[in-house]
Write an enzyme that holds these catalytic residues in place. Structure first.
Site, short mmCIF file in Angstrom:
data_model
loop_
_atom_site.label_atom_id
_atom_site.label_comp_id
_atom_site.label_asym_id
_atom_site.label_seq_id
_atom_site.Cartn_x
_atom_site.Cartn_y
_atom_site.Cartn_z
N GLU A 1 0.82 -1.21 0.00
CA GLU A 1 0.00 0.00 0.00
C GLU A 1 0.85 1.26 0.00
O GLU A 1 0.54 2.24 -0.69
CB GLU A 1 -0.95 -0.02 1.20
CG GLU A 1 -2.05 -1.05 1.02
CD GLU A 1 -2.91 -1.25 2.26
OE1 GLU A 1 -4.12 -1.00 2.21
OE2 GLU A 1 -2.35 -1.67 3.30
N GLU B 1 -4.31 -9.79 3.56
CA GLU B 1 -5.27 -9.40 4.60
C GLU B 1 -6.52 -10.26 4.64
O GLU B 1 -6.98 -10.68 5.71
CB GLU B 1 -5.65 -7.92 4.42
CG GLU B 1 -4.58 -6.94 4.87
CD GLU B 1 -3.54 -6.66 3.81
OE1 GLU B 1 -2.73 -5.74 4.00
OE2 GLU B 1 -3.53 -7.35 2.76
#
Length: 715
Positions: free
Chosen positions: A145, A166
């Site tokens: 990210e 995730e």
């Protein structure tokens, strides 16, 4: 809770510091600020982001803003072999007060967004400078990210793993991933990375594949990566190249909606609604088509806070900890220094399993491996099979040509056991019959050296009985692999009644070198995984015997989100193998393991599956297989809920008995076995957290398998 209070909650953070140095590039007016993420440890402790690490990143940008002369750009990279593997998951586990959990994760989510946006935006006072991510090594989750927040990305061809794990853990990418990735590479590719890969046992991408997907703007070789990447930065800053011009256009509208629909179909097929994270991630990807960054990032933070209090996340983090830590250090093992060196391996047998074992020993131990079989044709076929698989490793670029030649030279065959005279370890993979295996061990003992370790790959038989007639039973142990050997990471290391510490230590050391995760278990019928799966499958087959429709029986466990349904698992294992284990367990525990009469009928009928292919190519129930499973004296069909409850109650009872019998050290080892050997999902935590969370363990045994708060949200 304010962001300032978050740091008080995690005093044990291993802080990833953001070190800044200034680099001058030819033809560029002003230095480039090079930010290196480094937690002060080598690559075995990857850099992660906790509250203090995120603050270090913010402070670094503040320092860059004040630098004189002003910088021309900001570039971020990582320590050797590691860019960043994302959020420090220990932060969530460190919060023991339930009422602080949601506000703490909410604050961490906002802090991550603030830090990454501050660096990625390149806004320094009243001006903006371009930002670059120079991704030099492993990059997961929040690390990816951070790279996505930057304007441009250089990827190393040596990146071993790039992923968003995730959803696999029970979270969503919550620091910009669900908003930035689909708007960079398109929703369909983003669904593959965020949803499909995560639900495929946390599949990761190599640097070259990530580049092909469009995640990077340039792919550079790992040798001299940083120097080459900075040279590329210089070319961009001098406007010699425009990386944006080479990016694929992103399709919106129907294409975006179709991608999200594909993701929902994937989630339904693999989870059946059992865990919320994939669905929240898909909602966020759908939002990313039209939402501005502020709205999308706020939605990510909200999802993170919501999921942080779910039982599935608690179980997922518990499972992650088991796989990352407990699996690497088996509980109950002897002093590792007792392990003996292994310079040659013998494999008794030349069938499919024997060939798989020979391949993994040759590939990982890199020592001579000899297969034996009394049948010359079978022996030649077994050796040829191993050589063919070595060639496949070469074709897939898993090994070099030199390695392939060396491994093939190391794998040979012999019709006599004399070839094992100088072997340090011999493993048998012959027919699952106790008398046959006893005879094999007796012959081996007459040939091998006094210090040689003798192993069996039996799936259910007593190793103590196998070794009972030997002069030296102390050097016999079990090393139970799961099929396919090259894929499933678990091995059950079985200590028989008279196995000595040196044998166990050697077996554990070999398992580690084979890159397998070992669980030390006591010698009991079917050990852990097969015992539990057989008890579980027995309840399912029992319902089919009573006339419950096959489809209803097979999908009764769908609400757990298992990797495959019970009868599909039966097809994979093979009814004859399942029958052998079931007969062994029924003979030992007839009160709990029913006689596998319906399974015997299925094997007798020659059916390898309860399913077949219909005229239109779809999977349908094989009528003859269904008839074989059904008992003529069926009582009454069960509902799906009744089948599910019976199977789960049976598992709870069996686990309780296994712990009482001390088959393993703790319930955590049973969970580890189910995760690594049977592929049970992280959101269950293996099995015992689910049984605790649903109250089944207490209803059946009168107690939980773990105290409240261990892999559950109860504190």
């Amino acid at each position: 809770m304010t962001i300032d209070e978050v740091t008080l909650d995690y005093p044990d953070e291993v802080v990833t510091a953001a070190h800044v140095r200034y680099v001058t590039l030819p033809g560029v007016a002003g230095p480039v600020a090079l930010v290196t993420l480094d937690n002060g440890h080598d690559h075995t402790r990857p850099s992660t982001f906790g509250p203090a690490g995120l603050r270090s990143l913010l402070a670094a940008v503040d320092g860059i803003e004040a630098h004189d002369p002003p910088v021309a750009a900001i570039a971020v990279t990582g320590k050797p072999f590691i860019f960043s593997v994302g959020a420090d998951l220990g932060f969530r586990s460190s919060i023991t007060e339930a009422d602080r959990l949601r506000p703490s994760l909410d604050a961490l989510g906002r802090l991550g967004h603030d830090a990454f946006a501050r660096l990625g935006s390149g806004r320094l006072g009243g001006r903006r400078v371009p930002t670059f991510a120079l991704v030099n090594g492993a990059v997961l989750g929040g690390g990816l990210e951070l790279a996505l927040h930057c304007d441009y990305r250089a990827l190393s061809a040596g990146i071993p793993a790039l992923a968003f794990p995730e959803v696999f853990l029970g979270l969503v990418p919550a620091w910009g991933g669900t908003q930035l990735l689909p708007n960079l590479i398109g929703a369909d590719r983003a669904v593959s990375v965020i949803i499909d890969n995560a639900l495929s046992q946390n599949r990761t991408l190599r640097g070259s594949i990530a580049f092909e997907l469009g995640i990077g703007d340039v792919l550079l070789e790992p040798a001299d990566f940083l120097e080459e990447a900075l040279a590329w930065v210089g070319r961009v800053l001098r406007e010699e190249i425009d990386p944006v011009a080479g990016r694929r256009p992103v399709e919106r509208g129907a294409a975006w909606a179709d991608a999200v629909a594909r993701g929902r179909a994937l989630a339904d097929a693999r989870l059946h609604g059992a865990a919320p994270a994939a669905y929240r991630a898909l909602d966020l990807i759908a939002l990313a088509e039209t939402a501005d960054r502020a709205s999308g990032f706020a939605a990510e933070t909200q999802a993170l806070a919501d999921l942080s209090v779910s039982g599935e996340l608690a179980a997922g983090l518990y499972a992650f900890d088991l796989v990352q830590k407990r699996a690497k250090r088996p509980v109950g093992g002897p002093d590792p220094s007792l392990a003996r060196p292994v310079t040659k391996v013998g494999v008794v047998g030349a069938g499919l399993m024997a060939a798989q074992l020979a391949l993994v020993f040759a590939h990982r131990l890199e020592v001579p491996v000899v297969l034996t079989d009394i049948d010359s044709e079978r022996l030649d076929a077994g050796v040829a099979n191993v050589h063919r698989e070595i060639d496949n490793l070469l074709l897939r670029h898993r090994i070099s040509a030199d390695q392939a030649n060396r491994y093939k030279a190391n794998v040979t065959g012999s019709r006599t056991l004399d070839a094992f005279a100088d072997a340090d370890l011999v493993i048998e993979a012959v027919f699952e019959d106790l008398a046959v295996k006893q005879a094999v061990f007796a012959e081996l003992e007459a040939v091998v050296a006094p210090t040689a370790v003798l192993l069996t790959n039996t799936s259910a038989l007593s190793i103590t009985e196998m070794a009972a007639r030997l002069a030296h039973p102390e050097r016999v142990a079990g090393l139970h692999f799961f099929n396919p050997v090259s894929v499933l990471p678990l091995v059950e290391v079985v200590r028989a009644a008279r196995t000595d510490d040196a044998t166990v230590a050697t077996t554990l050391a070999v398992a580690r070198t084979l890159r397998k995760d070992a669980v030390l278990v006591a010698d009991a019928p079917a050990f852990v995984v097969n015992r539990l799966l057989t008890r579980f499958l027995g309840e399912v087959l029992g319902a089919a015997e009573q006339g419950t429709p096959i489809e209803q029986v097979d999908h009764a466990l769908d609400p757990l989100g298992l990797p495959m349904s019970p009868l599909v698992l039966l097809s994979l294992v093979g009814p004859p193998v399942a029958l052998h284990v079931a007969e062994t367990l029924h003979a030992t525990f007839p009160d709990r393991f029913r006689a596998p009469t319906s399974l015997a009928r299925l094997v007798e009928a020659g059916r390898g599956s309860v399913y077949t292919t219909g005229p239109d190519g779809t999977q349908i129930v094989d009528p003859s297989a269904a008839a074989a499973l059904r008992s003529a004296a069926g009582v009454r069909p069960r509902t799906a809920a009744e089948v599910r409850e019976a199977a789960l109650r049976a598992l709870a009872e069996e686990i309780h008995l296994m712990l009482t019998e001390k088959i393993v050290a703790e319930a955590a080892d049973i969970d580890l076995c189910m995760i690594l050997g049977a592929g049970w999902p992280f959101h269950l935590g293996g099995i015992t957290p689910y049984l605790d969370r649903t109250g089944i363990s207490e209803a059946v045994t009168g107690e939980r398998f773990a105290p409240p708060g261990v892999a559950t949200t109860r504190r």
